[in-house]
Design an enzyme around this catalytic site. Structure first.
Site, short mmCIF file in Angstrom:
data_model
loop_
_atom_site.label_atom_id
_atom_site.label_comp_id
_atom_site.label_asym_id
_atom_site.label_seq_id
_atom_site.Cartn_x
_atom_site.Cartn_y
_atom_site.Cartn_z
CG HIS A 64 -26.97 -36.01 -50.40
ND1 HIS A 64 -26.35 -34.80 -50.27
CD2 HIS A 64 -28.29 -35.74 -50.35
CE1 HIS A 64 -27.24 -33.84 -50.17
NE2 HIS A 64 -28.44 -34.38 -50.21
CB VAL A 110 -27.02 -27.45 -45.84
CG1 VAL A 110 -25.93 -28.02 -46.73
CG2 VAL A 110 -27.47 -28.51 -44.85
CG ASN A 116 -30.70 -27.50 -46.19
OD1 ASN A 116 -30.57 -26.76 -45.21
ND2 ASN A 116 -30.51 -28.79 -46.14
C1 LIG Z 1 -21.65 -24.35 -54.08
C2 LIG Z 1 -22.43 -23.23 -53.44
C3 LIG Z 1 -21.95 -22.98 -52.05
C4 LIG Z 1 -22.27 -22.01 -54.30
O1 LIG Z 1 -23.03 -20.97 -53.77
P1 LIG Z 1 -23.31 -19.63 -54.62
O2 LIG Z 1 -24.20 -18.78 -53.79
O3 LIG Z 1 -23.80 -20.03 -55.97
O4 LIG Z 1 -21.88 -19.01 -54.73
P2 LIG Z 1 -21.46 -17.58 -55.27
O5 LIG Z 1 -20.30 -17.76 -56.14
O6 LIG Z 1 -22.66 -16.90 -55.83
O7 LIG Z 1 -20.95 -16.76 -53.98
C5 LIG Z 1 -21.30 -17.03 -52.68
C6 LIG Z 1 -20.59 -16.04 -51.78
O8 LIG Z 1 -19.18 -16.10 -52.02
C7 LIG Z 1 -18.70 -14.79 -52.33
N1 LIG Z 1 -17.65 -14.91 -53.33
C8 LIG Z 1 -17.77 -15.24 -54.63
N2 LIG Z 1 -16.56 -15.24 -55.22
C9 LIG Z 1 -15.65 -14.89 -54.26
C10 LIG Z 1 -14.24 -14.73 -54.23
N3 LIG Z 1 -13.51 -14.92 -55.32
N4 LIG Z 1 -13.68 -14.38 -53.07
C11 LIG Z 1 -14.40 -14.20 -51.95
N5 LIG Z 1 -15.74 -14.33 -51.90
C12 LIG Z 1 -16.35 -14.68 -53.06
C13 LIG Z 1 -19.89 -14.06 -52.90
O9 LIG Z 1 -19.75 -12.68 -52.72
C14 LIG Z 1 -20.99 -14.60 -52.04
O10 LIG Z 1 -20.98 -13.95 -50.79
P3 LIG Z 1 -22.32 -13.64 -49.97
O11 LIG Z 1 -22.94 -14.99 -49.67
O12 LIG Z 1 -21.85 -12.94 -48.75
O13 LIG Z 1 -23.17 -12.83 -50.89
C15 LIG Z 1 -23.95 -23.57 -53.40
O14 LIG Z 1 -24.40 -23.94 -54.65
C16 LIG Z 1 -24.26 -24.68 -52.43
O15 LIG Z 1 -24.50 -24.42 -51.27
N6 LIG Z 1 -24.31 -25.94 -52.93
C17 LIG Z 1 -24.47 -27.12 -52.11
C18 LIG Z 1 -25.80 -27.14 -51.51
C19 LIG Z 1 -26.09 -28.45 -50.88
O16 LIG Z 1 -25.44 -29.42 -51.06
N7 LIG Z 1 -27.12 -28.51 -50.12
C20 LIG Z 1 -27.51 -29.71 -49.51
C21 LIG Z 1 -28.91 -29.62 -49.27
S1 LIG Z 1 -29.60 -31.14 -48.81
#
Ligand SMILES: CC(C)(COP(=O)(O)OP(=O)(O)OC[C@H]1O[C@@H](n2cnc3c(N)ncnc32)[C@H](O)[C@@H]1OP(=O)(O)O)[C@@H](O)C(=O)NCCC(=O)NCCS
Length: 480
Positions: A404, A370, A367
């Site tokens: 949710h 989101v 998604n």
């Molecule tokens: C929790 C969540 C946000 C984590 O996302 P992720 O992609 O695994 O997170 P990551 O640690 O890999 O990093 C994401 C971003 O943060 C950045 N980042 C990571 N550590 C960082 C730090 N210490 N400082 C700054 N930025 C950082 C990464 O570079 C990355 O940036 P980019 O998107 O520009 O490439 C994700 O799992 C999520 O969206 N979960 C909820 C989803 C949800 O509930 N959906 C509902 C659907 S019904």
């Protein structure tokens, strides 16, 4: 019939053919051997091997080929295709076989369902899911009222841009506005009896989307004021908020990428898909899901574990089909339809989540609206404030679990936390799959969690709803 049986006196044609083939083959073998013994022939070319079906291998001796010569060599060093060492990877036929088997087994299920229950699809019943009273449309009224909150956000931003409101006052108004956006529909749904569960879920879904959008609107305008001090007036005075509210995104931007024109063919195809898939979703729910759910109530009440598992597995198939259809209907057909209509250019509403080899990859890709919102407005701000990655991820999943639960419990008017726990369970599941499973095993684990996890939650909610609304009413006739 008997006239067609061959006369036993005549030599069978098959025998003659076999005899001729054997003679020809023998002749060729002798010919080749003779030439190899004589040491000079045009049967073999230098550096090559020749093949003859079923007759063995003769290595090259520097001879020249005769075009008509039958190849003598038919074996070579090679692995069987199904051995991993063969390096063979083309299983397209097997995939087709899976699809054929799937269609056949589901056709059987379909027929069984029809024979057992008859036709249960009833479009009128769908209307009653949204409306209890045809003259009272509380869910639609709630959605119309949401314009008030949009206008409050716009007004606040204009005042902030003009400098009439201080940053603190603006933030306070935004916080109050956003809190009311979540509380007002919740209280309305809980207190107005004419709101149906489906109507309530629709209204709360709209308000949740609005909450996320206005949160993004507030953040982006603040970032703009901080970074683009000179242009701040033009930023907040823009009336593009209604475009943003209608666009298929949760993340605000001053200038969204726009497509050049509306492609009518594309638009009509998406519209057709939307209409068709809506019918399919409703039909399959009524005909396939509802009878299984109804038949699961007794095993659940009796705590008959073997039957409960059997019903759960039965429910898993239609539930999963419906979820897949819903995915296509919502993330591809509907979002693309709205985007095309508004010439909204960014069509990345989903990525290849079906290839997920980890739970993390699934949540990053299924998604995108989101996920983008979570990263931009919640996850990264938390990381920037010094929170650890684990804490930030847990906080995002906690917020997601809250929404949710909010979207399920409030319309059903019962608080059971199944959806909340399902979402929070994603964290340990992600750890487990990431730690112990790789490649196809990881992918299978993600599919399994989707196929089995959802029907468990569905059964739990339906069971509790049934117990609260039907059994208690039956036990207390005075309540009716
Ligand atoms: C929790 C969540 C946000 C984590 O996302 P992720 O992609 O695994 O997170 P990551 O640690 O890999 O990093 C994401 C971003 O943060 C950045 N980042 C990571 N550590 C960082 C730090 N210490 N400082 C700054 N930025 C950082 C990464 O570079 C990355 O940036 P980019 O998107 O520009 O490439 C994700 O799992 C999520 O969206 N979960 C909820 C989803 C949800 O509930 N959906 C509902 C659907 S019904």
């Amino acid at each position: 019939m008997f006239d067609q049986i061959p006369d036993p006196g005549v030599p069978p044609v098959l025998d003659i053919v076999v005899f001729l083939q054997l003679t020809t083959c023998l002749f060729h073998v002798m010919n080749c051997l003779l030439m190899s013994c004589l040491g000079g022939s045009d049967a073999l070319r230098s550096g090559e091997t020749l093949k003859c079906a079923g007759l063995g291998i003769i290595q090259d001796q520097g001879w020249e080929p005769v075009p008509q010569t039958i190849m003598l060599i038919c074996h070579k060093l090679q692995e069987s295709l199904l051995s991993s060492a063969s390096g063979f990877k083309n299983y397209r036929g097997i995939l087709n076989w899976c699809v054929v088997m799937l269609v056949l087994s589901n056709a059987r299920l379909f027929l069984e369902n029809l024979l057992r229950y008859g036709i249960l699809v009833d479009p009128i019943q769908v209307v009653s899911l949204f409306l209890k009273d045809p003259y009272s449309w509380p869910a639609a009224c709630l959605v119309i009222v949401s314009n008030v909150f949009i206008l409050v956000a716009l007004y606040t931003e204009r005042k902030l841009a003009m400098g009439t409101f201080s940053e603190k006052l603006g933030l306070l108004i935004h916080i109050i506005n956003l809190t009311v956006i979540l509380c007002f529909p919740m209280l309305t749904v809980l207190m107005v009896p004419s709101v149906t569960p489906v109507g309530g879920a629709f209204a709360l879904g709209s308000y949740t989307i609005l909450f996320l959008k206005l949160y993004s609107y507030k953040d982006v305008n603040r970032w703009c004021r901080e970074r683009l001090a000179g242009t701040l007036m033009s930023v907040a005075l823009q009336w593009n908020l209604y475009y943003f509210v209608s666009a298929p995104t949760l993340c605000y931007e001053l200038n969204f990428p726009r497509s050049q024109s509306v492609r009518m063919g594309f638009l009509l195809r998406r519209l057709f898909e939307m209409l068709l898939l809506t019918q399919l979703l409703v039909g399959l729910t009524q005909q396939w899901m509802v009878p299984i759910i109804q038949s699961s109530m007794k095993p659940l009440q009796d705590m008959d574990y073997s039957r409960m598992i059997e019903r759960l597995l039965r429910l898993a198939v239609p539930n999963h089909f419906l979820w897949l259809i819903f995915f296509y209907w919502f993330f591809h057909s509907s979002m693309n339809f709205v985007a095309e209509l508004l010439r909204f250019g960014d069509r990345e509403f989903y990525r290849d989540w079906w290839n997920s080899e980890s739970v993390t990859y699934f949540w990053q890709n299924w998604n995108i609206p989101v996920h983008k919102w979570c990263i931009r407005h919640f996850y990264k701000p938390l990381l920037r404030k010094g929170a650890s990655k684990l804490l930030s991820q847990s906080a995002v999943f906690f917020a997601s679990a809250f929404f949710h639960e909010y979207l399920v419990s409030v319309p059903l008017r019962m608080f059971r936390l199944w959806a909340f726990m399902g979402m929070m369970a994603q964290l340990p599941l992600a750890w487990f799959v990431g730690r112990f499973l790789r490649g196809n095993y990881g992918n299978a684990a993600v599919w399994l969690s989707l196929i089995i996890g959802q029907p468990i939650a569905v059964l739990m909610y339906v069971h509790d709803y049934y117990v609260i609304n039907h059994l208690e009413e039956a036990a207390d006739p005075g309540a009716l």
